[in-house]
Design a protein around this motif. Structure first.
Motif, PDB file in Angstrom:
ATOM      1  N   THR A   1       0.883  -1.170   0.000  1.00 23.74           N
ATOM      2  CA  THR A   1       0.000   0.000   0.000  1.00 23.74           C
ATOM      3  C   THR A   1       0.919   1.217   0.000  1.00 23.74           C
ATOM      4  N   THR A   2       0.784   2.053  -1.009  1.00 18.15           N
ATOM      5  CA  THR A   2       1.706   3.180  -1.177  1.00 18.15           C
ATOM      6  C   THR A   2       0.934   4.482  -1.274  1.00 18.15           C
ATOM      7  N   SER A   3       1.407   5.480  -0.568  1.00 20.45           N
ATOM      8  CA  SER A   3       0.836   6.829  -0.666  1.00 20.45           C
ATOM      9  C   SER A   3       1.862   7.727  -1.358  1.00 20.45           C
ATOM     10  N   SER A   4       1.449   8.357  -2.460  1.00 21.54           N
ATOM     11  CA  SER A   4       2.368   9.211  -3.225  1.00 21.54           C
ATOM     12  C   SER A   4       1.600  10.376  -3.812  1.00 21.54           C
TER      13      SER A   4
ATOM     14  N   LYS B   1      -2.206   7.300  -4.152  1.00 20.15           N
ATOM     15  CA  LYS B   1      -2.460   6.213  -3.196  1.00 20.15           C
ATOM     16  C   LYS B   1      -2.852   4.961  -3.991  1.00 20.15           C
ATOM     17  N   HIS B   2      -2.050   3.919  -3.872  1.00 19.93           N
ATOM     18  CA  HIS B   2      -2.377   2.715  -4.648  1.00 19.93           C
ATOM     19  C   HIS B   2      -2.019   1.454  -3.873  1.00 19.93           C
ATOM     20  N   ILE B   3      -2.683   0.370  -4.284  1.00 20.34           N
ATOM     21  CA  ILE B   3      -2.528  -0.944  -3.650  1.00 20.34           C
ATOM     22  C   ILE B   3      -2.107  -1.955  -4.715  1.00 20.34           C
ATOM     23  N   ILE B   4      -1.223  -2.858  -4.332  1.00 20.82           N
ATOM     24  CA  ILE B   4      -0.867  -3.992  -5.194  1.00 20.82           C
ATOM     25  C   ILE B   4      -1.225  -5.277  -4.440  1.00 20.82           C
TER      26      ILE B   4
ATOM     27  N   LEU C   1      -3.111  -3.973  -9.662  1.00 17.86           N
ATOM     28  CA  LEU C   1      -2.794  -2.651  -9.099  1.00 17.86           C
ATOM     29  C   LEU C   1      -4.043  -1.778  -9.144  1.00 17.86           C
ATOM     30  N   TYR C   2      -4.280  -1.035  -8.059  1.00 18.58           N
ATOM     31  CA  TYR C   2      -5.443  -0.167  -7.931  1.00 18.58           C
ATOM     32  C   TYR C   2      -4.916   1.232  -7.573  1.00 18.58           C
ATOM     33  N   GLY C   3      -5.033   2.178  -8.527  1.00 15.79           N
ATOM     34  CA  GLY C   3      -4.411   3.491  -8.324  1.00 15.79           C
ATOM     35  C   GLY C   3      -5.380   4.644  -8.119  1.00 15.79           C
ATOM     36  N   HIS C   4      -4.802   5.799  -7.622  1.00 19.24           N
ATOM     37  CA  HIS C   4      -5.511   7.066  -7.410  1.00 19.24           C
ATOM     38  C   HIS C   4      -6.602   6.944  -6.340  1.00 19.24           C
ATOM     39  N   MET C   5      -6.380   6.113  -5.325  1.00 22.01           N
ATOM     40  CA  MET C   5      -7.381   5.909  -4.275  1.00 22.01           C
ATOM     41  C   MET C   5      -7.399   7.097  -3.307  1.00 22.01           C
TER      42      MET C   5
ATOM     43  N   ALA D   1      -9.215  13.679 -12.554  1.00 18.08           N
ATOM     44  CA  ALA D   1     -10.585  13.567 -12.044  1.00 18.08           C
ATOM     45  C   ALA D   1     -10.668  12.311 -11.196  1.00 18.08           C
ATOM     46  N   PRO D   2     -11.621  12.258 -10.263  1.00 19.01           N
ATOM     47  CA  PRO D   2     -11.768  11.039  -9.448  1.00 19.01           C
ATOM     48  C   PRO D   2     -11.990   9.818 -10.341  1.00 19.01           C
ATOM     49  N   HIS D   3     -11.138   8.844 -10.166  1.00 24.00           N
ATOM     50  CA  HIS D   3     -11.297   7.609 -10.945  1.00 24.00           C
ATOM     51  C   HIS D   3     -10.398   6.534 -10.343  1.00 24.00           C
ATOM     52  N   LEU D   4     -10.597   5.300 -10.820  1.00 26.60           N
ATOM     53  CA  LEU D   4      -9.719   4.189 -10.434  1.00 26.60           C
ATOM     54  C   LEU D   4      -8.930   3.754 -11.662  1.00 26.60           C
ATOM     55  N   HIS D   5      -7.629   3.720 -11.525  1.00 23.37           N
ATOM     56  CA  HIS D   5      -6.780   3.129 -12.555  1.00 23.37           C
ATOM     57  C   HIS D   5      -6.461   1.695 -12.117  1.00 23.37           C
ATOM     58  N   TYR D   6      -6.787   0.728 -12.981  1.00 25.33           N
ATOM     59  CA  TYR D   6      -6.688  -0.694 -12.618  1.00 25.33           C
ATOM     60  C   TYR D   6      -5.803  -1.420 -13.619  1.00 25.33           C
ATOM     61  N   GLU D   7      -4.833  -2.181 -13.101  1.00 27.15           N
ATOM     62  CA  GLU D   7      -3.924  -2.942 -13.961  1.00 27.15           C
ATOM     63  C   GLU D   7      -3.895  -4.408 -13.547  1.00 27.15           C
ATOM     64  N   VAL D   8      -3.636  -5.284 -14.543  1.00 26.93           N
ATOM     65  CA  VAL D   8      -3.435  -6.717 -14.308  1.00 26.93           C
ATOM     66  C   VAL D   8      -2.065  -7.083 -14.866  1.00 26.93           C
TER      67      VAL D   8
END
Length: 330
Positions: free
Chosen positions: A227-230, A236-239, A249-253, A281-288
């Motif tokens: 869990t990283t805050s940047s 703010k994102h989680i792996i 990966l879940y980004g911009h939280m 803008a508020p959104h979720l960036h999601y990666e696999v």
């Protein structure tokens, strides 16, 4: 009273009484007894050739019963071997194929179990039906060996099945935010216009536009590895490490609902949508990622999309629009 025997003497012209010597009596008796003995032996030999004694008849009857039971046992062993052959065929051509395992080589299944040396003591004995016994033991040993190999194969298949079950549970398979009408899908995988630099750059995930605080879900079972805050990049994102080479990966939280090292299940809330990092803008960036290589996430939404919805999300993903965040591949 014994008869008195006479003979005619020509010299005296008289009948003289025959006098029998004891030696002659003994010799005659011995001759008679000898003849009787020879005849008795002959009769016994002839009878032995064509007729069985009670003991021999009983032994022959017992041998016939043993032969009958041997034939029944042989049929049962052959039936077990045939049934085992069906199990082996299903194992090689069905179970091991389903779980992507190599079939067991025929040379392994049919390998011997000791050969003639295993039964040397029995073969060197004086047992009358030792060959039948050895043949039966060889068949039984062969079936036992095949059963052992088949048991080990099923143990392996069971382990593979458990791994498959864990794989299917761990594999990313749903969208990371609630998106039943698909309207939240805003930008797909591939080259997209960077919202800050206004040039085409590789977009390594999918963007979902959503209100601040919208729940974000783990897309498969796994362990939160980071869990990283940047203030830059993903913010703010989680792996999550799902095992089997899968990571998401879940980004911009806006905030986290989990901590590093925590085990999560598919569909469990792990955080909330935000606008942190380089986001417009508020959104979720999601990666696999699979073995460190970014993949198109829409190929991993199969659990909550029907065919028509999948076709629609494919169409939305193909639109070369502007992404909602600016970052480079991690």
């Amino acid at each position: 009273m014994s008869k008195i025997k006479y003979y005619y003497d020509t010299e005296t012209c008289k009948y003289e009484r025959i006098k029998v010597k004891k030696r002659d009596v003994v010799i005659n008796a011995l001759g008679f007894l000898s003849l009787a003995l020879v005849l008795s032996v002959g009769i016994i030999v002839v009878l032995g050739q064509y007729f069985d004694s009670p003991k021999e008849a009983a032994l022959k009857e017992e041998n016939n019963e043993l032969k009958l039971y041997y034939d029944l046992m042989k049929d049962q062993v052959d039936g077990m071997d045939a049934m085992l052959g069906v199990l082996q065929e299903k194992d090689d051509n069905v179970y091991r194929v389903v779980f992507e395992a190599e079939p067991i080589p025929e040379t392994v299944r049919e390998a011997g179990s000791g050969g003639a040396l295993r039964y040397r003591q029995l073969l060197e004995s004086d047992m009358e039906n030792k060959n039948l016994v050895v043949s039966a033991l060889e068949k039984i040993d062969n079936v036992k060996k095949k059963m052992y190999i088949q048991t080990k194969s099923y143990d392996e298949v069971m382990a593979l099945a458990l791994d498959k079950e864990r794989l299917y549970s761990s594999m990313p398979a749903i969208q990371p935010v609630s998106n039943k009408d698909l309207r939240r899908f805003s930008s797909g995988f591939g080259y997209r216009t960077d919202p800050i630099f206004k040039v085409k750059r590789m977009h390594y995930g999918s963007d979902f536009s959503a209100e601040q605080g919208t729940p974000i879900y783990a897309t498969g079972d796994g362990v939160v590895s980071k869990t990283t805050s940047s203030t830059i990049g993903y913010g703010k994102h989680i792996i999550i490490d799902h095992g089997f080479g899968y990571e998401t990966l879940y980004g911009h939280m806006s905030r986290f609902a989990v901590r590093p090292g925590q085990k999560v299940k598919r569909g469990e809330v792990i955080g909330y949508v935000g606008n942190s990092g380089k986001s417009t803008a508020p959104h979720l960036h999601y990666e696999v990622h699979i073995n460190g290589v970014a993949k198109d996430p829409i190929n991993y939404f199969f659990k909550d999309l029907n065919a028509a919805e999948y076709e629609e999300i494919l169409r939305l993903s193909s639109i070369e629009n502007q992404s909602l965040g600016s970052y480079s591949y991690r």
